[in-house]
Design a protein around this motif. Sequence first.
Motif, short mmCIF file in Angstrom:
data_model
loop_
_atom_site.label_atom_id
_atom_site.label_comp_id
_atom_site.label_asym_id
_atom_site.label_seq_id
_atom_site.Cartn_x
_atom_site.Cartn_y
_atom_site.Cartn_z
N THR A 37 0.81 -1.21 0.00
CA THR A 37 0.00 0.00 0.00
C THR A 37 0.85 1.27 0.00
OG1 THR A 37 -0.17 -0.03 2.42
CG2 THR A 37 -1.90 -1.16 1.18
N HIS A 38 2.06 1.18 -0.49
CA HIS A 38 2.94 2.36 -0.54
C HIS A 38 2.30 3.48 -1.36
CE1 HIS A 38 6.70 4.66 -0.93
NE2 HIS A 38 6.41 4.76 -2.22
N TYR A 39 1.92 3.16 -2.58
CA TYR A 39 1.35 4.18 -3.46
C TYR A 39 -0.07 4.55 -3.04
CZ TYR A 39 5.39 3.27 -6.40
OH TYR A 39 6.67 3.14 -6.86
N VAL A 40 -0.81 3.59 -2.51
CA VAL A 40 -2.17 3.90 -2.03
C VAL A 40 -2.10 4.92 -0.90
CG1 VAL A 40 -4.26 2.95 -1.01
CG2 VAL A 40 -3.00 1.62 -2.69
N THR A 41 -1.16 4.72 0.04
CA THR A 41 -1.03 5.65 1.16
C THR A 41 -0.69 7.05 0.68
OG1 THR A 41 -0.26 3.83 2.57
CG2 THR A 41 0.18 6.06 3.33
N LEU A 42 0.29 7.15 -0.22
CA LEU A 42 0.70 8.47 -0.70
C LEU A 42 -0.41 9.16 -1.46
CD1 LEU A 42 4.34 7.60 -1.83
CD2 LEU A 42 3.66 8.95 0.14
N TRP A 43 -1.15 8.41 -2.27
CA TRP A 43 -2.26 9.03 -3.01
C TRP A 43 -3.40 9.41 -2.06
CZ3 TRP A 43 -7.40 7.69 -3.83
CH2 TRP A 43 -8.07 8.45 -4.80
N MET A 44 -3.66 8.56 -1.08
CA MET A 44 -4.77 8.79 -0.15
C MET A 44 -4.56 10.07 0.66
SD MET A 44 -5.95 6.16 2.84
CE MET A 44 -7.22 6.54 4.03
N VAL A 45 -3.33 10.35 1.08
CA VAL A 45 -3.05 11.53 1.90
C VAL A 45 -2.53 12.70 1.06
CG1 VAL A 45 -2.60 10.10 3.92
CG2 VAL A 45 -0.70 10.75 2.44
N ASP A 46 -2.56 12.52 -0.27
CA ASP A 46 -2.19 13.59 -1.20
C ASP A 46 -0.75 14.07 -0.99
OD1 ASP A 46 -2.53 15.27 -3.32
OD2 ASP A 46 -3.58 16.84 -2.20
#
Length: 524
Positions: A190-199
């Motif tokens: 979830t590396h990219y999911v986390t970064l996208w989720m928190v902008d």
Amino acid sequence: MRALLIPIRRFLVEYVRNPANLLVLVLIPVVFVLVAAQPMADAAKLLGGTGVAVETATAGWASGFLAALAMYFQTCQANSADRRLVLAGLPAAKLVMARMVTGLLIAALVSAAALSTLFLRGQVDDPARVIAGTLMFAVIYVGIGTAVGSLLKDQVNGTVVILLVWILDVFFGPALTSPDRAEITRWMPTHYVTLWMVDLPSGHGGYLGDLGLSLVWVIAAVVGSGLLLTHEVSAHRRPNAASRPGRVAQAAESFRMGLRQYRRNPALWLLLVTVPIIFILLSKTITKEQYSVMRVLEDGREVDVRVWLPETHAGTMAPIAVASLATVAGLFIALNNREGDKRLVLSGMHRSTLLTGRFGEVAVSVIVICAASLAVTALVFPARQWPGFIGGTLLMGAVYALLGMCLGFILGRVTGVLIAFVVPFLDLGITQSPMLRPVPPELASLLPGYGPYRVLIDTGLSDKFDDVAGLLIGLIWVSGLSIAVVTIFVARTGTARHHRLTAGMPEPRRQTLVTGNPKESGAR
């Protein structure tokens, strides 16, 4: 369509009718989103991460944790039943589709629970992005839970693997650690999911970008787990026959049979070694190189000592690793044997000898877990008093292994695993942690890890052992939990023993044993 809807409905009913599942739907989001969000944000700032991102990402962490364990136990426990359904004529594709749709519905349910808690906590800047990110977390972990359930049938191994993946993903991910270490964390689910989720744009998403790579992980998780499930239900293999139990007459035999079960499970030994290595060594790697101040006892008074944070952080990770693994080990030793122990008592084995064997199994597990963790800790943390530090680690393992046994006698598998993870996390990772505050709050003294942790801090950071109170508190917990284990064990096996003693007796005589009054039974 009817052949597809019926299994989906039954799978969902199986999940919902367990009240423990509904309990953890509330408990886990409350723990991560409400209770632990602020302390973890503070820890993230200390480690070079972003504090605000942590508070938002907790919803995704909670939904992923719930989804992975729910799908793991559904897949693992229903494997034989799924094969029988296929043998009975249900197409494998429809069964796999039903399982995957059930997983997606569970993902939506756990995401709704986590998001509700997050929105209750306060205003969310970008609700649409947070909702989508939380759902992606859950779907990815549905795939992880399903894949582990298809590959690992031993529930200790499967649970530890899921916890290992989740811990690496969360605690060494981009929200808690410095973005400068992206080359280490970008391979996590979830590396990219986390970064996208928190902008927080990663800058290394390439042509697809952070959202595109997040969707690639989502699709890969669903497709990969679906293929594994298809292979499992289509391979018409007979389930492995259970090994015949040996003749158990003494506690030594019970202990030997327990150790034989461990010997037949090399994956467990591999996990007990690799989990501390990854957990402790990575904690040193991700910690910002700086000094910090911690408080210890010296000659009966509290003094502040200056410590090198990367080394000390690695040292404080050791008790968390020990407590988590010991709780899981104690949980499954009690849980996997509780029905078999009833049958052994029914067949005539004394409860004292049987319980002695179970305590022996737990002791061996604690020793192995502590040895693996201490061997890794010695590479990165120079404890001032190694004999005392080793003793404190063993004390921590004993307390939490006994707590795990209590949970195993009382709770089911899903609930037991969740509680077995949450308690060490809140106790040692949040409440007792010297990285978050010099002195733990007053209520911390009521938690099981307080005494052993005081011993570890004292022996790890000072040259003289002064925290006798911590040692006594730890020993009191060991004694109290041992009494609790014995009491619960006797209560659970007492009914079986009574049935054995009264089997074949005339009804008046049996009623006399129940009531203690021959007149009430009609006896002369």
